[in-house]
Design an enzyme around this catalytic site. Structure first.
Site, PDB file in Angstrom:
ATOM      1  N   CYS A 166       0.823  -1.209   0.000  1.00  0.00           N
ATOM      2  CA  CYS A 166       0.000   0.000   0.000  1.00  0.00           C
ATOM      3  C   CYS A 166       0.854   1.254   0.000  1.00  0.00           C
ATOM      4  O   CYS A 166       0.495   2.272  -0.587  1.00  0.00           O
ATOM      5  CB  CYS A 166      -0.947  -0.010   1.193  1.00  0.00           C
ATOM      6  SG  CYS A 166      -0.100  -0.010   2.798  1.00  0.00           S
TER       7      CYS A 166
ATOM      8  N   HIS B 222      -1.989   0.876   7.538  1.00  0.00           N
ATOM      9  CA  HIS B 222      -2.369   0.943   6.133  1.00  0.00           C
ATOM     10  C   HIS B 222      -2.042   2.329   5.596  1.00  0.00           C
ATOM     11  O   HIS B 222      -2.228   3.334   6.291  1.00  0.00           O
ATOM     12  CB  HIS B 222      -3.864   0.660   5.970  1.00  0.00           C
ATOM     13  CG  HIS B 222      -4.271   0.330   4.567  1.00  0.00           C
ATOM     14  ND1 HIS B 222      -3.762  -0.741   3.881  1.00  0.00           N
ATOM     15  CD2 HIS B 222      -5.130   0.946   3.711  1.00  0.00           C
ATOM     16  CE1 HIS B 222      -4.306  -0.799   2.669  1.00  0.00           C
ATOM     17  NE2 HIS B 222      -5.130   0.219   2.540  1.00  0.00           N
TER      18      HIS B 222
ATOM     19  N   ASN C 190      -7.827   4.389  -1.896  1.00  0.00           N
ATOM     20  CA  ASN C 190      -7.243   3.135  -1.441  1.00  0.00           C
ATOM     21  C   ASN C 190      -6.634   2.378  -2.619  1.00  0.00           C
ATOM     22  O   ASN C 190      -6.737   2.801  -3.775  1.00  0.00           O
ATOM     23  CB  ASN C 190      -8.314   2.288  -0.743  1.00  0.00           C
ATOM     24  CG  ASN C 190      -7.709   1.245   0.187  1.00  0.00           C
ATOM     25  OD1 ASN C 190      -6.504   1.177   0.368  1.00  0.00           O
ATOM     26  ND2 ASN C 190      -8.547   0.421   0.770  1.00  0.00           N
TER      27      ASN C 190
END
Length: 351
Positions: free
Chosen positions: A158, A300, A316
């Site tokens: 990520c 994250h 995202n």
């Protein structure tokens, strides 16, 4: 045992391929009537599979139906906004254990010796800010300022997607002297960034350090595989047209600096959206304001692309079949730890 592992891997690959398909808005809507019998639930499962182009072999489909049943009842049991039906995203037949193992990101410990410039935007906190900012709706020289939502697959990368998302946007914002918009290579960051750990974790600021020294390939010349095998091919790939002058790090726990920075362009941030014992809220999110649980440790990375009067907008890396076409709306009064590390963004020049 080996056959079971291969079958599980095949399921993950099938899901990854489905997430790369052209997207519609996430969240297959359903009603309580769909849950009244096993027959109706099977119809809902079939409809879900067609919606997200997920094909399962009969044995796996039978096994995953139990998970789908559990997910549908769990989502339906949550309090819904008046007039809004519950919805199922791409992860509806994925178990909690599979999601934790394959789709959660990893963050490394932040290094303090990074040569970032101090924040230069925002003044002393007294300057007025726009009521809202939304880079999803902005264009740069006739092209979207934001690149498309991407999917990181079963790789804890990520951080790389947050970095390339920021670089792509700030490159577009920098001016008209660049060629057509390009998509940048997350895989090069996974393979080549010495300060990060590939699929096992990293930080956007580390990626910015790497790009300052080495440039970055396009995603076409260095495509994403979602596998970190430690082999770097940067020397044999075409460099993107990219001039990075530096990057800036925002101080933690300073909401004004964060909001001010995003008025100039998207900001890479870290959030704590999952806990060790409950990941279902984040896993099930299918749009609207996120009212689920938050964790206590940032786990994250996402890209902050705007805000409203009472919420943040985050991009995202789960593809467009999760959340609001790949985006998360997070209330500003409970930001899930986003202010704990501040944020970072690149400083771009013109070609």
């Amino acid at each position: 045992m080996v056959m079971k592992q291969l079958a599980a891997l095949a399921g993950v690959v099938a899901l990854a391929l489905a997430l790369l398909e052209p997207a519609a808005a996430a969240g297959l809507k359903f009603s309580s009537n769909d849950l009244k019998s096993e027959k109706l639930l099977w119809r809902l499962y079939e409809r879900w599979g067609k919606r997200y182009n997920v094909a399962r072999k009969p044995a796996e489909k039978l096994r995953r139906f139990a998970t789908f049943n559990e997910t549908a009842h769990r989502v339906a049991s949550r309090v819904q906004v008046a007039g809004q039906a519950p919805g199922l995203n791409i992860f509806a037949d994925v178990t909690n254990e599979e999601f934790s193992r394959n789709f959660l990101c990893h963050m490394t410990t932040e290094q303090r010796n990074l040569t970032a410039r101090p924040p230069r935007r925002g003044g002393n906190g007294t300057l007025p800010l726009p009521v809202s900012v939304n880079w999803r709706n902005k264009t740069c020289e006739g092209q979207p300022c934001l690149g498309p939502v991407k999917f990181m697959g079963s790789c804890g990368s990520c951080w790389a997607f947050a970095a390339t998302g920021a670089l792509e946007s700030h490159r577009a914002i920098a001016g008209a002297n660049y060629d057509d918009p390009v998509l940048l290579s997350e895989q090069e960051l996974v393979d080549c960034d010495p300060r990060s750990k590939g699929c096992k974790g990293g930080l956007a600021v580390n990626a910015f350090q790497y790009v300052m020294k080495n440039g970055l390939a396009t995603s076409t010349s260095y495509p994403y595989t979602g596998v970190g095998n430690g082999t770097c091919h940067a020397n044999t790939t075409t460099r993107a047209s990219l001039i990075m002058r530096g990057f800036e790090r925002l101080p933690p726990h300073d909401k004004f600096q964060l909001l001010s920075a995003v008025t100039y362009g998207p900001v890479a941030v870290s959030i704590a959206v999952t806990t060790q014992d409950d990941i279902t809220d984040f896993m099930d999110y299918d749009g609207g304001m996120y009212r689920g649980k938050c964790g206590t440790t940032c786990n994250h990375a996402m890209l902050l692309v705007g805000y409203g009067a009472d919420y943040y907008i985050l991009k995202n890396s789960y593809g467009r079949y999760w959340g609001d076409e790949g985006y998360l709306f997070l209330p500003r009064d409970r930001n899930c730890g986003m202010l704990n590390r501040g944020g970072s963004y690149p400083l771009m020049g013109q070609a």
